[in-house]
Design an enzyme around this catalytic site. Structure first.
Site, PDB file in Angstrom:
ATOM      1  CD  GLU A  94      -8.308 -19.120  45.462  1.00 36.79           C
ATOM      2  OE1 GLU A  94      -8.878 -18.036  45.428  1.00 36.79           O
ATOM      3  OE2 GLU A  94      -8.529 -20.031  44.646  1.00 36.79           O
ATOM      4  NE  ARG A 103      -9.267 -22.584  43.911  1.00 32.56           N
ATOM      5  CZ  ARG A 103     -10.428 -22.232  43.372  1.00 32.56           C
ATOM      6  NH1 ARG A 103     -11.092 -23.094  42.618  1.00 32.56           N
ATOM      7  NH2 ARG A 103     -10.922 -21.022  43.571  1.00 32.56           N
ATOM      8  CG  ASP A 123     -11.021 -19.543  48.386  1.00 35.70           C
ATOM      9  OD1 ASP A 123     -10.187 -19.960  49.205  1.00 35.70           O
ATOM     10  OD2 ASP A 123     -10.770 -19.427  47.176  1.00 35.70           O
ATOM     11  CD  GLU A 180     -14.417 -21.472  42.420  1.00 36.63           C
ATOM     12  OE1 GLU A 180     -13.831 -20.377  42.472  1.00 36.63           O
ATOM     13  OE2 GLU A 180     -13.806 -22.547  42.221  1.00 36.63           O
ATOM     14  CD1 TRP A 186     -13.658 -10.507  47.458  1.00 35.53           C
ATOM     15  CD2 TRP A 186     -15.184  -9.603  46.089  1.00 35.53           C
ATOM     16  NE1 TRP A 186     -14.108 -11.495  46.607  1.00 35.53           N
ATOM     17  CE2 TRP A 186     -15.036 -10.978  45.757  1.00 35.53           C
ATOM     18  CE3 TRP A 186     -16.092  -8.835  45.363  1.00 35.53           C
ATOM     19  CZ2 TRP A 186     -15.766 -11.585  44.732  1.00 35.53           C
ATOM     20  CZ3 TRP A 186     -16.825  -9.438  44.339  1.00 35.53           C
ATOM     21  CH2 TRP A 186     -16.658 -10.787  44.042  1.00 35.53           C
TER      22      TRP A 186
END
Length: 529
Positions: A121, A119, A115, A383, A178
């Site tokens: 993630e 960061r 994504d 984002e 998702w």
């Protein structure tokens, strides 16, 4: 770097700068994005191993003197994905947007579709991947990439059949849009590459997932889950409208893929399921006036789903299209959609005869819009629509990536809508050439190296209100070409009257388009003023 033995050099990475010129690190959250080197003495090359960073700026400290910027090299690092697309228009911002989409994908294509690359993630979020999958496959040869990643999705599947939110799986599962990635991305592989093997390989997993949905929503009404229309600007974020629409879409795609692999009985069952969900959707969420509502509220996303996927009853499409247009105009011609609504909004408008509104959203240069980000300096996709603005500065640093490809899903519309190419049969066995020409553009063109060869479409306005449309159709394929020309317009192909054109067959007049069937080859249609 030249230095003394034991001297420490620290390199920090950031996407943006603070107003005082220092690196902006707050949005990295717990990620340090820092490389520390202890020099052995003399001159040496410093390069990190076993990691990567998402950044635009580097801060180097600990040196005796500031390093010469010419000695600092940024190494572009991503999975080996051959470029397959070129796009051009007379709008520089639009061209830059395409470049940003590509850089956003490259920065997040590292074995899995992450994504964001900066960061703490950097995860393979399934919702992001499925809304961007077709755009990704336009931009680069993504077949091996998604073949591998779909196995990650399958590996993360829960015993009850729910697909993970992230693949490889590290967090939850069972959220509409998702978890549907397991079906949608498989379908995209078949749609763009004609790959029936991926359907066969994923079929047991997809069947388990559909069984899971039938247990979760026996009456056809499915929850949106925890995310819903993530990052939307207006309207209900969590609604069964969203989950039910995705349930319908997954069933519809399963029916098509079953038919493609000879599973006739399964195809009939999934088609029946899709029709059942459609009936329930209209009964529960669509009013007599054609409004798509849940507890008395509607949103741009509700209409994007209902129109874009053909959920709403045909007789009510005109009313729904008018309401969607009204919602957009109430925001001064701006969108308000999130993860679920944005990918469908422009195609849905066009399918409902609102092409001008769709192109207005694309070409809008004020917040919130794609070109607004470009105008204020974006080099990849963000984002958030307002990750940074001159008036407000940075958005919430808890979730504010400046390289997050999901908003790049608009590329699908740019190539299939504005420039006009799309697959009309699995793996581009049949092709549609249907440019949605806008009065604010003078020309646009796209070239795509499909699995069957290069597909090209380019249009340019000519003096006096004329138009030239050039088309390339690869070998062993056919194309349906929609030439923007009213009935009775003076129209030639490669300088010849249409009656003398080789391999060109007039099919019908459809609104303001003359429709032709052509075989492989190069064609130039000229609409004379």
């Amino acid at each position: 770097m030249t230095g003394k033995p034991g001297q420490t050099i620290t390199v920090r990475h950031a996407e943006r700068l603070n107003p005082d010129g220092t690196v902006y690190l707050t949005n990295l959250r717990a990620a340090k994005a820092t490389d520390t080197y202890v020099l052995k003495g003399g001159t040496q090359t410093l390069e990190p191993m076993f990691t990567f960073h998402g950044f635009q700026y580097v801060e180097v400290t600990g040196a005796d003197a500031p390093p010469d910027p010419k000695t600092v090299e940024a190494v572009v690092f991503h999975s080996d994905l051959a470029k397959t697309l070129t796009f051009a228009s007379d709008n520089p911002l639009l061209n830059k947007l395409v470049d940003n989409i590509d850089w956003g994908f490259r920065g997040n294509a590292l074995d899995v579709p992450t994504d964001c690359p900066q960061r703490n993630e950097r995860a393979g979020w399934t919702g992001d991947a499925q809304v961007f999958a077709k755009t990704a496959m336009f931009h680069r040869n993504s077949a091996p990439f998604f073949t591998k990643w779909l196995k990650d999705v399958e590996d993360g599947q829960r015993p009850d059949g729910a697909y993970p939110d992230v693949a490889p799986s590290v967090v939850g599962a069972g959220n509409a849009a998702w978890e549907d990635a397991g079906v949608i991305c498989t379908y995209r592989m078949w749609e763009m590459y004609g790959d029936t093997q991926i359907i066969k390989d994923q079929w047991p997993s997809m069947t388990l997932f559909m069984n899971h949905l039938q247990k979760q929503a026996p009456d056809g009404i499915r929850s949106a889950g925890a995310y819903g229309d993530w990052l939307l600007l207006e309207g209900p974020r969590l609604s069964p409208v969203l989950g039910t629409a995705y349930y319908f879409y997954s069933a519809k795609l399963m029916a098509q893929m079953a038919a493609a692999t000879g599973k006739t009985e399964d195809a009939a069952q999934y088609q029946a399921l899709a029709e059942k969900i459609r009936t329930v959707f209209n009964s529960r969420f669509v009013t007599a006036e054609g409004l798509v509502q849940d507890t008395g509220k509607d949103s741009q996303t509700f209409y994007a789903l209902a129109l874009g996927w053909g959920l709403i009853d045909t007789a009510k499409r005109p009313q729904a299209a008018r309401r969607l247009d009204t919602l957009i105009q109430q925001r001064s011609g701006h969108l308000a959609t999130g993860f679920i609504g944005t990918p469908l909004l422009l195609p849905a408008l066009a399918s409902a005869g609102r092409t001008e509104t769709a192109n207005s959203l694309l070409l809008n240069e004020t917040f919130p819009s794609w070109l607004y980000q470009v105008k204020i300096g974006a080099t990849t996709m963000w984002e958030r629509w307002d990750g940074w603005t001159p008036e407000k500065g940075f958005q919430d640093p808890g979730m504010n990536s400046f390289n997050h490809y999901w908003l790049g899903c608009v590329g699908e519309w740019m190539y299939s809508g504005v420039a006009g190419i799309d697959t009309d049969g699995p793996g581009w066995s049949k092709i549609s050439i249907r440019p949605q020409i806008d009065g604010r553009l003078q020309k646009a063109s796209v070239s795509y190296d499909s699995i069957r060869g290069r597909v090209e479409s380019g249009w340019q306005k000519t003096a006096g209100g004329g138009l030239t449309l050039s088309v390339t159709v690869p070998a062993n394929t056919t194309a349906t070409v929609y030439v923007p020309a009213r009935a009775g317009a003076s129209l030639t192909e490669s300088g010849k009257p249409l009656s003398e054109a080789q391999g060109v067959t007039f099919v019908r007049q459809e609104g303001n388009a003359s429709v032709f069937s052509v075989g492989s080859g190069k064609y130039t249609f000229k609409v004379n003023p």
